[in-house]
Write an enzyme that holds these catalytic residues in place. Structure first.
Site, PDB file in Angstrom:
ATOM      1  N   THR A 120       0.818  -1.211   0.000  1.00  0.00           N
ATOM      2  CA  THR A 120       0.000   0.000   0.000  1.00  0.00           C
ATOM      3  C   THR A 120       0.854   1.264   0.000  1.00  0.00           C
ATOM      4  O   THR A 120       0.523   2.257  -0.669  1.00  0.00           O
ATOM      5  CB  THR A 120      -0.919   0.010   1.236  1.00  0.00           C
ATOM      6  N   CYS A 389      -5.687  -8.927   3.697  1.00  0.00           N
ATOM      7  CA  CYS A 389      -5.055  -8.707   2.385  1.00  0.00           C
ATOM      8  C   CYS A 389      -3.640  -8.172   2.524  1.00  0.00           C
ATOM      9  O   CYS A 389      -2.987  -7.874   1.518  1.00  0.00           O
ATOM     10  CB  CYS A 389      -5.894  -7.761   1.518  1.00  0.00           C
ATOM     11  N   PHE A 390      -3.165  -7.979   3.756  1.00  0.00           N
ATOM     12  CA  PHE A 390      -1.749  -7.727   4.050  1.00  0.00           C
ATOM     13  C   PHE A 390      -1.223  -6.447   3.401  1.00  0.00           C
ATOM     14  O   PHE A 390      -0.074  -6.392   2.964  1.00  0.00           O
ATOM     15  CB  PHE A 390      -0.896  -8.931   3.613  1.00  0.00           C
ATOM     16  N   CYS A 391      -2.074  -5.412   3.326  1.00  0.00           N
ATOM     17  CA  CYS A 391      -1.672  -4.136   2.716  1.00  0.00           C
ATOM     18  C   CYS A 391      -1.146  -4.354   1.303  1.00  0.00           C
ATOM     19  O   CYS A 391      -0.171  -3.723   0.882  1.00  0.00           O
ATOM     20  CB  CYS A 391      -0.624  -3.431   3.577  1.00  0.00           C
ATOM     21  N   ASN A 392      -1.770  -5.263   0.571  1.00  0.00           N
ATOM     22  CA  ASN A 392      -1.361  -5.546  -0.802  1.00  0.00           C
ATOM     23  C   ASN A 392      -2.602  -5.933  -1.599  1.00  0.00           C
ATOM     24  O   ASN A 392      -2.802  -7.090  -1.955  1.00  0.00           O
ATOM     25  CB  ASN A 392      -0.325  -6.674  -0.832  1.00  0.00           C
TER      26      ASN A 392
END
Length: 784
Positions: A120, A389-392
């Protein structure tokens, strides 16, 4: 490759399997000891001064800069270290300082290109470039094309327009390692992100990569390399760096100047002369000098314990390869896979795959089991994983098949990044990620695999294999019978309140109802020395604390075995001696006050750790219900006590009896119905004819009180704690999930309108319950 774990075993890790090293590494005790010994033996002053202690700080910081460059196999002649607060701050610095040429000028305008499989914080750079009138272009990995024609076009026009291409050395979503050879290929023009002339610079997001792999900047000459040190050492946090190639450093622009960056400036005129050093020019204010000094000990300890990054790379990959091999081979009896792994590789080469495994758990029919359910189950086994979503978002969309329209629809459905809404219309919104670090062991991998097998498959004769060949395992599925509707009226059988959040229940036969629910329900809570709420998740012994309310004496009496009883006045302490503080419950801010040293000492002695008792202040404007109340006219005025979700929690005895049959079949000792009732920590217990019919209700009336049903309660591991002994048994949450078709919903949340009478209504055992049915999709939550 395996290390003797005793060298860095941490006391608080006892019994914990930590599998989120991609989120943060863990620090060894030897690092903290070396650092604190350093601080005890030396005096470090502000490096901007000229004293002896300040000079010591400055020289030590410069030594650490050289140590970082050495770690990445380069020198000060080629790279400069700019300390930042983390990788994100380093990326923001690049976006602000890069010599962009905006649209509308006579020259060819700049482009900011980034791989869609980016964090992100990389994608967020486009906000800054947009403000500078520079176009941002997302590029998928397969869209990076080899084109000799593009290279020749740039050379023929002799164009020097600066463009920036950013990509991750390792995907923080899947662990895919993108070729470091791209750096030189893009800079030379052999690999062109876009068919436009100009000079390409490369930003290599190395935050995930350098936590477990060596990076040689003597070979791979990226222009910008942002990193966060906690990803490598676990400590210190809030410290990162931007490694800048010295060939581009003079081109970087700077408008703001902070303390320490100016060689000279005038306060009354627009005159500023920056310091010569690139690092000092961009390190606004005083750097976090003690944290920087800690890095020196981080490098020392890392080298001593592991032998270097290459060994860490081999060690962590071996664990990931083994886990992937076993995990990908697990099958149900019908041949269906137990998990769906999201990966671009087959985990056969550590040069193309990092120690990250991303997956979703499936049922026998191939349906995804929501990641929040998996996370809850993992917590029962003391396994720490990462979900979401793991900042992705880019990688999440690609691997899970989530369209742009799906993202927008999910937002409208109430799902945002970081929440526990794991399924929308039956489709996953995220996944589960495990990741290994240099502290990880083979036992960690074994524990995780045993957890998957224990919760999804029958393990009576099953052991986790050491080889890649895995026999098909069988699963048991027991259907839960459905009770038939009877003609008996529905009545209230039990009423409980919990004066102190997460402590024992106080059972009553009738009780006043206030504007927050049952009078004095969850008005107090225990907090640690940092003011953070303690629940049974951290301290199961809280269930052994028995508070009771004496309305006549106007006191709350608190008792526990081995402790003298202690009382607390029900009168709110509004005097000057009250210590007012702010805390958070389920992300909501609450105003509280401290109940004093006496009760703090009582709880600290009983729990064996420093803690205090605090009470919610009568000023409750900041603790109102914010969710859709489905018809309550004064929803925004409904205030909450220290509950997580709603004023009341209701459970049905018929539902408990049905679950009791299912759980008892899987346990050696019989269960008492009273024990199960207490595990679910409800306020209102009813006897409805049919199990789980309460989940079909939209609203209910009990006497003169009218309640709106807010939705089901999604259960956490607290139901696994025996409320009489404080002992855990993870079978309960597993059985609940199995019996309810993968969900852990049990009980419903209720809210009621604010009372208009000056006299509180009374809720009584034996009162008739009149439900109104409606089909709805409920919210999920927790109540401790």
């Amino acid at each position: 490759i395996s290390y003797p774990r005793k060298f860095w075993e941490i006391a608080f890790l006892c019994g914990i399997t930590y599998l989120d090293h991609a989120g943060s590494a863990l620090f060894p005790e030897s690092l903290l000891k070396a650092f604190t010994d350093d601080l005890r033996n030396n005096v470090y002053g502000n490096p901007h001064s000229q004293s002896i202690s300040s000079k010591l700080t400055y020289d030590t910081i410069e030594h650490v800069r050289y140590r970082i460059l050495q770690h990445f196999h380069t020198t000060a002649e080629d790279y400069t270290i700019i300390f930042t607060s983390g990788c994100t701050a380093a990326l923001k610095l690049v976006a602000e300082a890069f010599p962009w040429i905006p649209e509308g000028t006579e020259q060819t305008s700049s482009r900011f290109c980034y791989l869609t499989d980016s964090h992100t914080s990389v994608v967020g750079m486009r906000g800054i470039t947009a403000s500078m009138n520079v176009l941002s272009v997302p590029i998928k990995p397969k869209e990076i094309l080899l084109s000799e024609e593009n290279r020749l076009l740039a050379e023929e026009q002799n164009c020097t327009t600066p463009h920036l291409f950013s990509y991750p050395a390792q995907s923080n979503f899947s662990g895919t390692k993108y070729p470091l050879s791209w750096i030189q290929d893009i800079k030379s023009g052999k690999l062109c992100p876009m068919k436009i002339p100009g000079k390409w610079f490369v930003l290599l997001d190395a935050a995930s990569y350098v936590s477990s792999s060596p990076l040689d900047l003597g070979v791979h000459h990226a222009d910008f390399i942002p990193i966060s040190f906690y990803k490598i050492f676990g400590f210190p946090t809030g410290l990162g760096a931007l490694l800048v190639n010295n060939r581009i450093a003079p081109l970087l622009r700077k408008t703001y100047f902070g303390g320490g960056t100016a060689a000279a400036y005038l306060a009354g005129e627009d005159f500023y002369f920056p310091k010569k050093s690139i690092a000092e020019r961009f390190e606004d204010g005083t750097v976090s000098f003690l944290d920087i000094i800690a890095l020196k000990h981080g490098f020392d300890v890392l080298e001593k314990l592991t032998g270097g990054m290459e060994k860490i790379k081999q060690h962590t990959f071996a664990l990931a390869h083994y886990t992937y091999t076993v995990l990908s081979t697990l099958k149900y009896a019908n041949g269906a896979p137990v998990v769906r792994i999201y990966s671009d590789t087959d985990f056969s080469n550590p040069d193309v795959q990092g120690p990250i495994i991303n997956f979703n758990v499936l049922d026998e029919n191939g349906e995804v089991i929501g990641f929040s359910q998996v996370d809850k189950m993992a917590s029962l086994y003391n396994i720490h994983v990462r979900t979401g979503c793991f900042c992705n978002t880019g990688a999440c969309q690609l691997h899970l098949g989530i369209s742009n329209e799906d993202i927008q629809r999910n937002i409208q459905a109430g799902h945002v990044c970081g929440d526990d809404i794991d399924l929308v219309d039956g489709r996953p919104t995220g996944s589960v990620r495990i990741s290994f670090g240099y502290m990880s062991s083979f036992e960690d991998a074994q524990t995780f695999l045993k957890f998957i097998i224990a919760t999804r498959l029958s393990t009576s004769d099953t052991e986790i294999p050491f080889q890649s060949s895995v026999t098909k395992l069988t699963t048991e599925s027991t259907a839960v019978p459905t009770c038939r509707r009877g003609g008996k009226p529905i009545t209230v059988t039990n009423i409980y309140l919990y004066p102190i959040k997460s402590c024992s229940a106080f059972e009553v036969t009738e009780w006043p109802v206030g504007n927050q629910g049952l009078l004095y329900d969850r008005n107090w809570m225990v907090v640690n020395q940092n003011g953070v709420c303690i629940t049974q998740k951290q301290e199961p012994r809280l269930c052994l604390v028995n508070p009771s309310i004496d309305l006549k004496k106007n006191i709350m009496v608190i008792q526990a075995e081995g402790m003298d009883p202690i009382s607390v006045s029900l009168e709110e302490n509004t005097g000057k001696e009250a210590v007012i503080c702010e805390s958070k419950v389920c992300s909501h801010r609450v105003k509280t006050y401290d109940c004093g040293e006496g009760i703090a000492g009582w709880f600290s002695l009983f729990l064996g750790r420093p803690c205090r008792l605090i009470r919610q202040s009568s000023d409750m404007k900041n603790r109102s219900h914010q969710k859709n109340t489905k018809g309550l006219s004064s929803a925004t005025n409904i205030s909450l006590s220290l509950v997580n979700e709603a004023q009341y929690l209701l459970v049905n005895v018929a539902s408990i009896l049905q679950l009791k049959e299912y759980v008892s079949a899987r346990l050696e000792e019989p269960l008492e119905i009273e024990e199960l009732i207490r595990r679910f920590r409800a306020n209102i217990v009813i006897s409805a004819p049919e199990s789980f019919e309460e989940e079909e209700w939209a609203e209910i009336s009990i006497g003169a009180l009218r309640f709106q049903v807010m939705g089901p309660c999604s259960r956490c591991q607290i139901i696994c704690i025996d409320q009489q002994s404080g002992e855990r048994n993870k079978e309960f949450l597993q059985s609940l999930s199995a019996s309810r078709g993968r969900k852990t919903n049990f009980g419903i949340y209720l809210m009621n309108q604010p009372l208009h009478s000056s006299f509180p209504d009374i809720l009584s055992v034996g009162s008739q319950v009149l439900p109104k049915q409606c089909g709805w999709e409920g919210n999920s939550g927790r109540m401790a």
